[in-house]
Design a protein around this motif. Structure first.
Motif, short mmCIF file in Angstrom:
data_model
loop_
_atom_site.label_atom_id
_atom_site.label_comp_id
_atom_site.label_asym_id
_atom_site.label_seq_id
_atom_site.Cartn_x
_atom_site.Cartn_y
_atom_site.Cartn_z
N LEU A 46 -12.37 32.09 -17.92
CA LEU A 46 -11.35 32.98 -18.18
C LEU A 46 -11.34 34.23 -18.11
N ALA A 47 -10.22 34.89 -18.31
CA ALA A 47 -10.02 36.35 -18.45
C ALA A 47 -10.67 37.15 -19.59
N ASP A 48 -10.92 36.22 -20.77
CA ASP A 48 -11.62 36.92 -21.78
C ASP A 48 -13.07 36.71 -21.55
N GLY A 49 -13.51 36.31 -20.47
CA GLY A 49 -14.89 36.00 -20.28
C GLY A 49 -15.65 34.70 -20.99
N ARG A 50 -14.68 34.14 -21.51
CA ARG A 50 -15.25 32.80 -22.08
C ARG A 50 -14.96 31.66 -20.94
N SER A 51 -15.37 30.59 -21.20
CA SER A 51 -15.36 29.54 -20.13
C SER A 51 -15.07 28.14 -20.73
N ARG A 52 -14.09 27.48 -20.10
CA ARG A 52 -13.72 26.12 -20.40
C ARG A 52 -14.84 25.22 -19.45
N ARG A 53 -15.37 24.24 -20.34
CA ARG A 53 -16.16 23.22 -19.72
C ARG A 53 -15.53 21.84 -19.81
N PHE A 54 -16.04 20.89 -19.05
CA PHE A 54 -15.65 19.46 -18.96
C PHE A 54 -14.32 19.37 -18.71
N THR A 55 -13.64 20.41 -17.96
CA THR A 55 -12.17 20.27 -17.50
C THR A 55 -11.94 19.22 -16.35
N GLY A 77 -26.11 40.95 -13.85
CA GLY A 77 -24.53 40.37 -13.78
C GLY A 77 -24.17 40.52 -15.30
N ARG A 78 -25.11 40.97 -16.11
CA ARG A 78 -24.66 40.73 -17.71
C ARG A 78 -23.48 41.70 -17.94
N GLY A 79 -22.61 41.40 -18.68
CA GLY A 79 -21.33 42.30 -18.82
C GLY A 79 -20.24 42.25 -17.54
N THR A 80 -20.64 41.43 -16.96
CA THR A 80 -19.57 41.51 -15.73
C THR A 80 -18.42 40.27 -15.87
N LEU A 81 -18.65 39.43 -16.84
CA LEU A 81 -17.70 38.03 -16.78
C LEU A 81 -16.27 38.36 -16.88
N LYS A 82 -15.95 39.51 -17.59
CA LYS A 82 -14.41 39.97 -17.79
C LYS A 82 -14.07 40.65 -16.63
N SER A 83 -14.71 41.17 -15.65
CA SER A 83 -14.52 42.18 -14.75
C SER A 83 -13.70 41.53 -13.62
N GLU A 84 -13.38 42.17 -12.54
CA GLU A 84 -12.59 41.47 -11.39
C GLU A 84 -13.42 41.01 -10.51
N ARG A 85 -15.07 41.18 -10.45
CA ARG A 85 -16.10 40.60 -9.81
C ARG A 85 -17.16 40.18 -10.63
N PRO A 86 -16.77 38.82 -11.43
CA PRO A 86 -17.78 38.55 -12.21
C PRO A 86 -19.09 37.83 -11.54
N GLU A 87 -20.26 38.36 -11.96
CA GLU A 87 -21.46 37.83 -11.28
C GLU A 87 -22.21 36.75 -12.22
N LYS A 88 -21.97 35.57 -11.93
CA LYS A 88 -22.33 34.65 -12.67
C LYS A 88 -23.69 33.98 -12.38
N THR A 89 -24.84 34.78 -13.30
CA THR A 89 -26.03 34.48 -12.93
C THR A 89 -26.49 33.44 -14.09
N ILE A 90 -28.03 33.25 -14.08
CA ILE A 90 -28.54 32.44 -15.16
C ILE A 90 -28.58 33.22 -16.28
N GLY A 91 -28.89 34.69 -16.24
CA GLY A 91 -28.79 35.52 -17.41
C GLY A 91 -27.29 35.78 -17.95
#
Lengths: 437, 259
Positions: free
Chosen positions: A298-307, B130-144
């Motif tokens: 989601l936009a706040d960087g958190r994630s829903r799981r088991f959706t 990718g740390r710190g990218t999850l709220k960005s327009e281009r999130p990089e979803k890695t193991i870390g």
């Protein structure tokens, strides 16, 4: 569209314009073929007072013997329907073994998807399993770990037939950031709707005897992805099926032959194909496909799981970019609706981008967690249309707009995009994927 | 009549024989003890039972004995397929592997798709950074940056990787590759040795940012009683169009990615 734009084979057969990749790119080409179908086309009406050459003289097929009964021992669609096929978008994925091929929704009607046209999603290619060597194992927190053969499953008392849709959680996932792909085959084509034949999963679990502390089931495939998902035991005992048939015949290899799991109303990834193992445990396994993938950022960087549940959704399949309007006057708008929470109760259609709505006509069966067909018969004067559909299910859920979804989830979710789709129909019939505001 | 009486009788006898040979044709007397059934010799009686089963007036099919279906799974069979590893470490096999060993294995088996440092090649997944990218327009979803549990890395690498030769890595090799991936994500030092024993101590930084599906509350507004039907908005305009399609591999790539 002039006949000279068709490949020689199509000119010879008089086939409808094909959706070749090049022509698909050339939207103007489709548009030109839409309303302007004129002289020379087999579709065109003859001038007033002139006999139709398709009537006079009597066509050859009426005067010559046709093909014998067993020309195609399995059977194939008409040669004139050769363009109604699944299609791949190669840039989406790094490998064709871990990729997707989309259902041609724009060319289909009714509610059952033909077996060969069901979208295909593999993570490690298509496994080929000898049915005599197939084994299903149940173990973990059970009284009696068991092994079943395919024959065991086919001899199991209590066989059922059930119609369900299967939608990939990532269906419409490419549209989160805006209108991108020009055709409902690509925007909505990770869905199919089939009649499954199989045995309730509960029957097998009861035979093994689930420990009262068991709360989750791990389902595992026998393909090279050894695909796994954790499924709540409550769902497994409620309505899941261990299926070996689709639409009256054996499962197709690409759908998990000889056995797949059916998880009604829930995201397609959980419907493990080539099912080889069911393990009972007291917590979810946090597998790759329920942590790194199939979770909703989601936009706040958190994630829903088991959706797991697929929310109510609909799309107009005709007109759509691959099925432009060809005629002014009477037209049949056609589309599909479905909900993982229950039965489709109503579908509304708008032709003006959501300002005004008309309730569509549902036709055919409307059953829980199965696709429902809707129609709107309308007269088209050639004006620009902004076509939308809005599904409602019997829980009272109303399909949201894309803006409403983004306001809650942002644009990075990838999964579970059930926002209202808009098709812009231009005055020449050409139709495009757009967003409106 | 397409079938003679003799044929029917032959079928009945055959069915009786099958029932005796343990192939579980529905038994019209389900309560009969097995020992007694054993004594029940094949013959006219058995054949008649089989005929009765086939007849409409016979005992309901629910009388079939599911007990005869399936068989116990042997411990070695379970062991052969029981490969899952859970977040609490259940399912981890004995073994260990170092970051250094993992680097070598990664370069041989993984780097061609994932890059030498897990940076990804082409459209193959990025595994590090990718740390710190999850709220960005281009999130990089890695193991870390994204994955909640290290156990998932072990499970998946062993289960499904290397792509095209999965289930080929030994436990020690898998531990080593996971150790290297943790090191690439700055989660363990270069001299780290990962093993079954210290695995549960490895926490990934994004674990706390996952929560269970809450749509029924957070999206309660979508359960609308009476959606608007007339004059629901002002003038409607097209705000975005599908970019001209790039279905060909050599075309420009639209935004977005299927995972």
């Amino acid at each position: 569209m002039s006949d000279t734009s068709l490949p020689p084979t199509e000119r010879a057969t008089g086939a409808k314009p094909s959706l070749s990749r090049r022509r698909f790119l050339n939207l103007a080409g489709i548009g030109a073929g839409a309303v302007a179908a004129g002289g020379g086309s087999a579709l065109a009406a003859p001038a007033a007072g002139t006999p139709d050459p398709n009537i006079v003289p009597v066509p050859d097929w009426t005067k010559t013997l046709g093909a014998p009964v067993n020309e195609n021992p399995y059977g194939k669609p008409s040669v004139f329907e050769k363009d109604v096929v699944r299609r791949e978008v190669t840039w989406l994925t790094a490998s064709s073994q871990s990729s997707v091929s989309f259902t041609p929704l724009y060319a289909l009607d009714s509610v059952i998807t033909p077996n060969g046209l069901c979208f295909v999603r593999h993570h490690g290619g298509q496994a080929e399993i000898d049915p005599d060597k197939y084994r299903l194992m149940i173990h973990g927190m059970v009284d009696k770990p068991l092994v079943f053969t395919l024959e065991d499953l086919k001899r199991m008392p209590g066989r059922v037939n059930r119609p369900y849709f299967l939608e990939c959680a990532a269906n419409s996932g490419m549209e989160w950031r805006g209108a991108q792909l020009n055709g409902c085959q690509f925007t909505h084509g990770m869905i199919h709707n089939l009649f499954y034949t199989g045995v309730p999963l509960k029957t097998l679990l009861d035979m093994a005897g689930v420990n009262p502390k068991g709360k989750w089931v791990l389902a595992e495939g026998a393909d090279a992805a050894v695909m796994t998902r954790s499924i709540p035991l409550e769902k497994a005992m409620n309505d899941c099926l261990v299926a070996f048939g689709m639409n009256g015949e054996a499962l197709r290899p690409e759908q998990g032959y000889p056995v797949r799991l059916v998880v009604p109303g829930w995201e397609g990834n959980m419907w493990v194909k080539w099912l080889r193992r069911l393990k009972i445990g007291d917590q979810p396994w946090q597998q790759r496909e329920e942590t790194s993938k199939y979770t909703d950022l989601l936009a706040d960087g958190r994630s829903r799981r088991f959706t797991f549940v697929m929310d109510a959704k609909s799309v107009v399949t005709s007109p759509s970019p691959q099925a432009p309007l060809k005629h002014k006057g009477p037209n049949v708008l056609s589309g599909i609706a479905w909900s993982g929470r229950g039965t489709i109760a109503r579908v509304d259609v708008s032709l003006d981008g959501g300002r005004n709505w008309t309730t569509a006509r549902l036709d055919g069966p409307a059953t829980p967690m199965s696709m429902t067909r809707f129609y709107l018969d309308f007269d088209w004067a050639g004006q620009e249309l902004m076509v939308q559909s809005r599904a409602m299910d019997d829980t009272g859920y109303v399909q949201p707009t894309k803006q409403e979804l983004r306001a809650i989830r942002g644009t990075n979710s990838i999964y579970h995009n059930n926002g209202i789709q808009t098709w812009l129909v231009r005055s020449n019939g050409e139709t495009e994927n757009v967003e409106v505001g | 009549m397409w079938k003679s009486a003799e044929t029917l009788l032959a079928s009945a006898l055959l069915a009786g024989a099958l029932a005796v040979s343990g192939m579980a044709v529905a038994d019209p007397q389900p309560a009969k003890p097995a020992a007694k059934a054993e004594k029940d010799k094949a013959g006219a009686d058995k054949a008649r039972q089989a005929v009765n089963v086939a007849a409409p007036a016979a005992t309901a099919p629910t009388a079939a004995k599911t007990i005869a279906l399936g068989r116990p799974a042997l411990p070695e069979e379970i062991a052969a397929w029981n490969i899952d590893v859970r977040a609490d470490g259940e399912g981890l096999p004995p073994g260990k592997g170092s970051v250094k060993e993992g680097e070598e294995l990664f370069l041989q088996n993984c780097a061609q798709c994932h890059g030498e440092f897990g940076e990804g090649a082409g459209r193959w997944p990025v595994l590090a950074g990718g740390r710190g990218t999850l709220k960005s327009e281009r999130p990089e979803k890695t193991i870390g940056s994204f994955w909640p549990y290290a156990s998932t890395v072990y499970d998946y690498v062993h289960r499904a990787m290397p792509f095209g030769s999965n289930l080929s890595l030994s436990p020690d090799q898998t531990y080593a590759i996971v150790a290297y991936l943790l090191n690439l994500n700055d989660l363990v030092a270069e001299d780290y040795v990962l093993s079954k024993d210290n695995f549960p101590k490895v926490d990934l930084p994004n674990e706390a940012n996952f929560y269970d599906d809450d749509r029924e509350t957070s999206e309660k507004a979508f359960w609308k009683k009476n959606p608007c039907m007339k004059d629901c908005s002002g003038e409607v305009h097209v705000t975005a169009r599908a970019q001209i399609l790039n279905v060909t591999p050599d075309g420009d790539q639209p935004k977005g990615n299927l995972e």
